[in-house]
Write an enzyme that holds these catalytic residues in place. Sequence first.
Site, PDB file in Angstrom:
ATOM      1  N   GLU A 169       0.796  -1.223   0.000  1.00 28.65           N
ATOM      2  CA  GLU A 169       0.000   0.000   0.000  1.00 28.65           C
ATOM      3  C   GLU A 169       0.836   1.284   0.000  1.00 28.65           C
ATOM      4  O   GLU A 169       0.767   2.093   0.941  1.00 28.65           O
ATOM      5  CB  GLU A 169      -0.964  -0.013   1.194  1.00 28.65           C
ATOM      6  CG  GLU A 169      -1.904  -1.216   1.146  1.00 28.65           C
ATOM      7  CD  GLU A 169      -3.049  -1.152   2.150  1.00 28.65           C
ATOM      8  OE1 GLU A 169      -2.950  -0.375   3.114  1.00 28.65           O
ATOM      9  OE2 GLU A 169      -4.033  -1.867   1.960  1.00 28.65           O
ATOM     10  N   GLU A 348      -5.654  -8.622   0.294  1.00 32.56           N
ATOM     11  CA  GLU A 348      -6.326  -8.292   1.558  1.00 32.56           C
ATOM     12  C   GLU A 348      -7.795  -7.986   1.266  1.00 32.56           C
ATOM     13  O   GLU A 348      -8.124  -7.326   0.274  1.00 32.56           O
ATOM     14  CB  GLU A 348      -5.713  -7.057   2.240  1.00 32.56           C
ATOM     15  CG  GLU A 348      -4.366  -7.292   2.866  1.00 32.56           C
ATOM     16  CD  GLU A 348      -3.824  -6.087   3.648  1.00 32.56           C
ATOM     17  OE1 GLU A 348      -4.633  -5.256   4.120  1.00 32.56           O
ATOM     18  OE2 GLU A 348      -2.592  -5.992   3.772  1.00 32.56           O
TER      19      GLU A 348
END
Length: 451
Positions: A169, A348
């Site tokens: 991320e 995720e």
Amino acid sequence: MVVRSPYAPVVTDLVFPEGFLWGAATAAHQVEGNNAASDWWDWERRPGTPCVDESGIAIDHYHRYPEDIAILAGLGLNAYRYSVEWARVEPDEGAIDARALDHYRRMTDAVRTAGLTPLVTLHHFTLPRWVAARGGWLDPATPARFARYCETVVRALGDRVDWYCTINEPGVVAFGGYLGALDFPPGTHDAGSWDRAIKGLVAGLRLSLAAVKGARPEARAGATHSMHEWEADEGGRPMMEFLRGRNEDVFLAACGGDDFVGVQTYTRVGVRLGTVTTGLLRAAMLAPWLWRRVAPPFIRRSTKNPAGSAPPGARLTDMGYEYRPEAVAATIRRVATLLPGKDIVVTEHGVATGDDAERVEFIDRGLRAIHAEIGAGAPVRGYVHWSAFDNFEWARGYGMRFGLVGVDRTTLERTVRPPARFPGEGASTGRLPDAPPPGSPERTASATNRG
Ligand code: BGC
């Protein structure tokens, strides 16, 4: 007042592709404990810290990994995503700790022996203290230092690992820490730091990909991206495009050479602006110097109130944002459009809740939505749930329960929650499993957004 969950899954027979990865994930700082040479360790302890808890012993995964891996294998999963901690491997510049590398070798052997495919993340939010002291991602030397550490780890793990996640991320690292929107370190607040961090992370993505492929050409390497399903009204569209561009697109564009794209999606974000705000922001956008002053505080304020991005009356997760399992379908479609043909792994997807029925529903609806995208041609190769265990949710601390497996904060005892068996069954049958019967379908109305 108690609200009953209305969810009743339809029984269908949804088959997933051969070789599909069914896994769960953790990240070193969130589970290992005593990550004392890292910037987050200092961030949690500094005077006036925004963190509600200190990570401390976390769930002591560093020592209890054999037990934890056995639990995950016992659930029937076929993959485990975890991270290697740069601060442990290189606690001082150039000083590689051979014991730390041994630890990750042993752990990876245990993962494989248990029948789980390892997906190893090389950077999951934390930096060694010495890197942070030199400016973190603002220091032009950081990308090369990171790449050198990646090469060390990949060589040490050798043919044990076929899947590497380079940077987790990057958009969240830049936005959360350098724009200061998520109470992440280093806590700078200005547009200039945000820009420079984005540039540093983009360079880090490129150099780390080259380092991983150079050390092990057979491995599949890719970054994992935080992506939202975005929505905007007429007035909110320019701001939405600006945010999506800076938090997602710029990093996806840098990852055209990756072997796969990791998609990580938790919610839908709506940008709805009143006419006055829209007018002012549009005017500010025309003057870059003004925009650079106006945008950061505006964005930080909106991020502090995630419920404000949800439609009025929407159901919320404990994190305060919209409960929207299907948002992952929108992000898969976006990747398939921006990087056509590129393999996708959902690295995720999960929910903070104390209600197991709600977690089952989240997984079930998410998998159905993913299955439909696969049916429409999206090359999705796996589903990795966040998280394997309850853990340290960064500045939000231990109150957020994302785990398939619960962890008692006092005794550190692990408890397998009913939803935990759900993705594991997918692995053994190759099909969407029947959702387990709801355990406790109650949740309080205070957790819903009344608009
Ligand atoms: C991160 C995880 C985090 C999860 C839930 C992702 O942004 O990669 O570290 O715990 O979301 O908030």
